[in-house]
Design an enzyme around this catalytic site. Structure first.
Site, mmCIF file in Angstrom:
data_model
loop_
_atom_site.group_PDB
_atom_site.id
_atom_site.type_symbol
_atom_site.label_atom_id
_atom_site.label_comp_id
_atom_site.label_asym_id
_atom_site.label_seq_id
_atom_site.Cartn_x
_atom_site.Cartn_y
_atom_site.Cartn_z
ATOM 1 C CB SER A 120 38.980 9.208 -9.644
ATOM 2 O OG SER A 120 38.334 10.107 -9.899
ATOM 3 C CG ASP A 174 32.354 10.572 -13.797
ATOM 4 O OD1 ASP A 174 32.497 11.586 -13.065
ATOM 5 O OD2 ASP A 174 33.203 9.936 -13.579
ATOM 6 C CG HIS A 205 33.224 10.529 -10.626
ATOM 7 N ND1 HIS A 205 34.475 10.288 -11.108
ATOM 8 C CD2 HIS A 205 34.243 11.059 -9.284
ATOM 9 C CE1 HIS A 205 35.516 10.518 -10.724
ATOM 10 N NE2 HIS A 205 34.928 10.898 -9.475
#
Length: 234
Positions: A120, A174, A205
């Site tokens: 991320s 996501d 995610h």
């Protein structure tokens, strides 16, 4: 926040004595270095001793989360991550991560034996730092991330890592870092002639089992290529 506050502490795990390689793995927004420690045991890596470094991002207010203080590599001001980017925060964390790379160099691990990895926001940092680093790295691993500061990359990217292999993985569903953003980063990297190994999974995610298998395979190939390069340069 001054750079003096960004002397990053990190969790240091070695798979054997006298490591020959380092994987420097950055966590996502609001997590810390502990987040990916359990992954080390799942990667089925070769006997070659590897050091895994999991640094903790600094604590700072994050605009998109109501200004609450949490661990973050840089501030995020908009749901569209590439709007109003925190350039100062990105460059500040870049300097802190480069300091960790240089510390590994001092411990006997050349940059060519260092892999930058992240999830991320940490994945964005891995790309941001890796493409700009003036010494050849072994690889860059980008999990559920994207390329920040796209308008600066052409001028700031260093030729040393033009051929460095990049692993990008993302979830099709996501809701945090949209796969559309990751795909646009992929296209830009390929337009600039980077070698990107792209993987997309039916997940949100997160990290899935197949992704860990693919990461393991990619890391094994990176280690093998580094070993071959070492022999050729002797």
């Amino acid at each position: 926040m001054s750079d003096s506050l960004l002397q990053l502490s990190a969790i240091d795990i070695a798979t054997g004595s006298n490591p020959l390689y380092t994987v420097l793995w950055m966590h996502g927004l609001g997590a810390d270095g502990n987040d990916f420690v359990p992954v080390v045991q799942t990667l089925d890596l070769p006997a070659t001793p590897i050091r895994f470094l999991f640094p903790h991002a600094p604590l700072q207010p994050v605009t998109i989360n109501g200004g609450h203080t949490m661990r973050a590599w840089y501030d995020i001001q908009h749901t569209d991550f590439i709007k109003q980017e925190d350039k100062a925060g990105l460059y500040r964390s870049q300097r802190a991560i480069v300091a960790l790379i240089e510390h590994e160099n001092q411990r006997g691990i050349p940059s060519s034996h260092i892999i930058l990895a992240g999830f991320s926001q940490g994945a964005a940092m891995a790309l941001h730092v890796g493409l700009r680093h003036p010494d050849k790295l072994a690889g860059i691993m980008v999990l559920s991330g994207y390329l920040p500061l796209v308008h600066e990359i052409r001028q700031e990217a260093h030729v040393a890592n033009q051929l460095t292999p990049i692993f990008m993985a993302h979830g099709s569903y996501d809701p945090v870092v949209p796969v559309k953003l990751a795909r646009s980063s992929l296209q830009l990297l390929r337009d600039y002639h980077y070698s990107v190994d792209w993987h997309e999974y039916p997940m949100a995610h997160a990290v899935c089992d197949q992704e860990l298998i693919d990461i393991s395979r990619w890391l094994k190939n990176i280690l093998k290529e580094a070993l071959i390069s070492d022999h050729q340069n002797r």
